[in-house]
Design a protein around this motif. Sequence first.
Motif, short mmCIF file in Angstrom:
data_model
loop_
_atom_site.label_atom_id
_atom_site.label_comp_id
_atom_site.label_asym_id
_atom_site.label_seq_id
_atom_site.Cartn_x
_atom_site.Cartn_y
_atom_site.Cartn_z
N TYR A 33 14.94 -61.47 34.79
CA TYR A 33 16.29 -61.02 34.45
C TYR A 33 16.41 -60.93 32.93
O TYR A 33 15.70 -61.62 32.21
N PHE A 34 17.28 -60.06 32.50
CA PHE A 34 17.43 -59.85 31.07
C PHE A 34 18.77 -59.18 30.79
O PHE A 34 19.46 -58.75 31.71
N PHE A 35 19.11 -59.13 29.52
CA PHE A 35 20.30 -58.44 29.08
C PHE A 35 19.87 -57.16 28.37
O PHE A 35 18.98 -57.18 27.52
N ASN A 36 20.49 -56.06 28.73
CA ASN A 36 20.22 -54.77 28.09
C ASN A 36 20.83 -54.76 26.69
O ASN A 36 21.58 -55.66 26.31
N ASP A 37 20.49 -53.73 25.90
CA ASP A 37 21.02 -53.61 24.54
C ASP A 37 22.54 -53.60 24.51
O ASP A 37 23.15 -54.06 23.56
N ASP A 38 23.17 -53.06 25.58
CA ASP A 38 24.64 -53.03 25.63
C ASP A 38 25.23 -54.34 26.13
O ASP A 38 26.43 -54.46 26.30
N GLY A 39 24.36 -55.33 26.39
CA GLY A 39 24.83 -56.64 26.84
C GLY A 39 24.91 -56.79 28.34
O GLY A 39 25.22 -57.86 28.84
N SER A 40 24.64 -55.71 29.10
CA SER A 40 24.73 -55.81 30.56
C SER A 40 23.53 -56.56 31.13
O SER A 40 22.43 -56.50 30.59
N GLN A 75 31.80 -64.54 29.31
CA GLN A 75 30.81 -65.61 29.38
C GLN A 75 29.38 -65.10 29.20
O GLN A 75 28.44 -65.88 29.21
N GLY A 76 29.21 -63.79 29.07
CA GLY A 76 27.90 -63.23 28.83
C GLY A 76 27.26 -62.54 30.00
O GLY A 76 26.16 -62.00 29.89
N TYR A 77 27.92 -62.52 31.15
CA TYR A 77 27.38 -61.80 32.32
C TYR A 77 27.89 -60.38 32.29
O TYR A 77 29.10 -60.15 32.25
N ARG A 78 26.97 -59.43 32.33
CA ARG A 78 27.37 -58.03 32.34
C ARG A 78 26.48 -57.25 33.29
O ARG A 78 25.27 -57.40 33.26
#
Length: 144
Positions: A11-18, A127-130
């Motif tokens: 799992y990871f966060f994309n550049d847009d934060g998603s 909270q950082g979940y996108r």
Amino acid sequence: MNINDVVNFDYFFNDDGSFDLKFRPVTRNLLEWNEEVSETTKRIAELTSRPIYLCMSGGIDSEIIAREFLKNNIKFKGITLRHIKGTNTHDVDYAINFCKEHDVELEVYPFDFEDFVINKIPRQIEQGYRSWRTFRHQQIFLFE
């Protein structure tokens, strides 16, 4: 055995934060689908001494997994969301009946989808979940 023997993704966060998932290539010999389901349920049970919860949507996917847990004598509890506007009554009734028939404890939670989209998803984002997919946010909700 560790969790990476069961899950095959990062799992990871994309550049847009998603929030997103990327599945890794399978590096072992694959089994027939019913054997894969059986072996996976066994691996999950081996990895934990904590209660196992299965989201019961009233659909075939959750029923196949539930039947495999039962076949392998693996204890689990079901969880389902009942839309307060009744939009998933048929599915919830199916999950309730399945669990009663098989003596599986089922927790049914009222769920206001409209409120979820308007109020809960923005809090998760803070909270950082996108994610672009609402079901990923529903998964976070269920985990909480």
